[in-house]
Structure formats: structure tokens, C-alpha cells
Design a protein around this motif. Structure first.
Motif, PDB file in Angstrom:
ATOM      1  N   ARG A  34       0.850  -1.175  -0.109  1.00  0.00           N
ATOM      2  CA  ARG A  34      -0.009   0.082  -0.032  1.00  0.00           C
ATOM      3  C   ARG A  34       1.024   1.148   0.066  1.00  0.00           C
ATOM      4  O   ARG A  34       1.750   1.248   0.838  1.00  0.00           O
TER       5      ARG A  34
ATOM      6  N   ARG B 288     -18.587   7.176  -0.333  1.00  0.00           N
ATOM      7  CA  ARG B 288     -18.511   7.436   1.299  1.00  0.00           C
ATOM      8  C   ARG B 288     -17.214   6.212   1.616  1.00  0.00           C
ATOM      9  O   ARG B 288     -16.389   6.693   2.437  1.00  0.00           O
ATOM     10  N   ALA B 289     -17.319   5.327   0.971  1.00  0.00           N
ATOM     11  CA  ALA B 289     -16.331   4.211   1.448  1.00  0.00           C
ATOM     12  C   ALA B 289     -14.991   4.351   0.961  1.00  0.00           C
ATOM     13  O   ALA B 289     -14.081   4.384   1.712  1.00  0.00           O
ATOM     14  N   VAL B 290     -14.994   5.062  -0.173  1.00  0.00           N
ATOM     15  CA  VAL B 290     -13.601   5.841  -0.591  1.00  0.00           C
ATOM     16  C   VAL B 290     -12.972   6.789   0.387  1.00  0.00           C
ATOM     17  O   VAL B 290     -11.691   6.704   0.596  1.00  0.00           O
TER      18      VAL B 290
ATOM     19  N   ALA C  50     -13.658   7.265   3.221  1.00  0.00           N
ATOM     20  CA  ALA C  50     -13.137   6.761   4.614  1.00  0.00           C
ATOM     21  C   ALA C  50     -11.639   5.961   4.531  1.00  0.00           C
ATOM     22  O   ALA C  50     -11.007   6.295   5.308  1.00  0.00           O
ATOM     23  N   GLU C  51     -11.809   5.433   3.385  1.00  0.00           N
ATOM     24  CA  GLU C  51     -10.551   4.401   3.445  1.00  0.00           C
ATOM     25  C   GLU C  51      -9.237   5.322   2.754  1.00  0.00           C
ATOM     26  O   GLU C  51      -8.175   5.274   3.467  1.00  0.00           O
ATOM     27  N   LEU C  52      -9.472   6.468   1.968  1.00  0.00           N
ATOM     28  CA  LEU C  52      -8.250   7.273   1.657  1.00  0.00           C
ATOM     29  C   LEU C  52      -7.965   8.106   2.959  1.00  0.00           C
ATOM     30  O   LEU C  52      -6.637   8.481   3.275  1.00  0.00           O
ATOM     31  N   TYR C  53      -8.987   8.395   3.715  1.00  0.00           N
ATOM     32  CA  TYR C  53      -8.254   9.163   4.859  1.00  0.00           C
ATOM     33  C   TYR C  53      -7.904   8.178   5.967  1.00  0.00           C
ATOM     34  O   TYR C  53      -6.703   8.737   6.470  1.00  0.00           O
ATOM     35  N   ARG C  54      -8.294   6.831   6.033  1.00  0.00           N
ATOM     36  CA  ARG C  54      -7.437   6.161   6.698  1.00  0.00           C
ATOM     37  C   ARG C  54      -5.868   5.830   6.274  1.00  0.00           C
ATOM     38  O   ARG C  54      -5.236   5.639   7.122  1.00  0.00           O
ATOM     39  N   ARG C  55      -5.868   6.102   5.021  1.00  0.00           N
ATOM     40  CA  ARG C  55      -4.495   5.960   4.567  1.00  0.00           C
ATOM     41  C   ARG C  55      -3.602   7.094   4.389  1.00  0.00           C
ATOM     42  O   ARG C  55      -2.454   7.321   4.228  1.00  0.00           O
TER      43      ARG C  55
END
Length: 75
Positions: free
Chosen positions: A3, A22-24, A26-31
Motif C-alpha cells: 500500500r 463514502r467508503a472511498v 473513509a479508506e483514503l482518510y485511513r491511508r
């Protein structure tokens, strides 16, 4: 698959309040990404932005119909 570190990057997500958007987000924030969220003017962008900011995300929002070129250029 390795990643990529996305800290310091900004992701522009259109259709941000929908399920996939919304899912994208959240995931990009997580990264580690900062987020620029776009959706239709009447979409619940503020609620999504507040939710993500509550987790510590840096979020900018724009209500814009991306099929309307003048609106996109003004955004």
C-alpha cells in the motif's frame, strides 16, 4: 500488494455521499489523505464532512454537479 503511503496527499472524490464515494473517502482518510469531497448541491456533504472531521480528517466540500461544466469550473 504494497500500500502506498498517502500522507500529505489530497484526494478529490466526486459522488462522495453515495455508498461507494463514502467508503472511498473513509479508506483514503485511513491511508492519510486530506479529502476534497464533491457531490450534488443538495447532497448531505456537511454531514459526511462532519463525520470524517470527527475522526480527525482534513476535509473540504463543494456542492457541484460535475455534469455541469461551468459549475465545475467555478467550484
Amino acid at each position: 500488494m504494497r500500500r502506498r503511503d498517502l500522507r500529505g496527499e489530497t484526494a478529490l472524490i466526486t459522488g462522495a455521499t453515495g455508498g461507494l464515494g463514502r467508503a472511498v473517502a473513509a479508506e483514503l482518510y485511513r491511508r492519510g489523505c486530506d479529502l476534497a469531497l464533491m457531490d450534488l448541491p443538495d447532497a448531505p456533504l456537511d454531514a459526511l464532512a462532519d463525520e470524517l472531521r470527527g475522526r480527525g480528517a482534513v476535509v473540504a466540500t463543494t456542492g457541484c454537479d460535475i455534469t455541469d461544466e461551468p459549475a465545475v469550473l467555478d467550484a
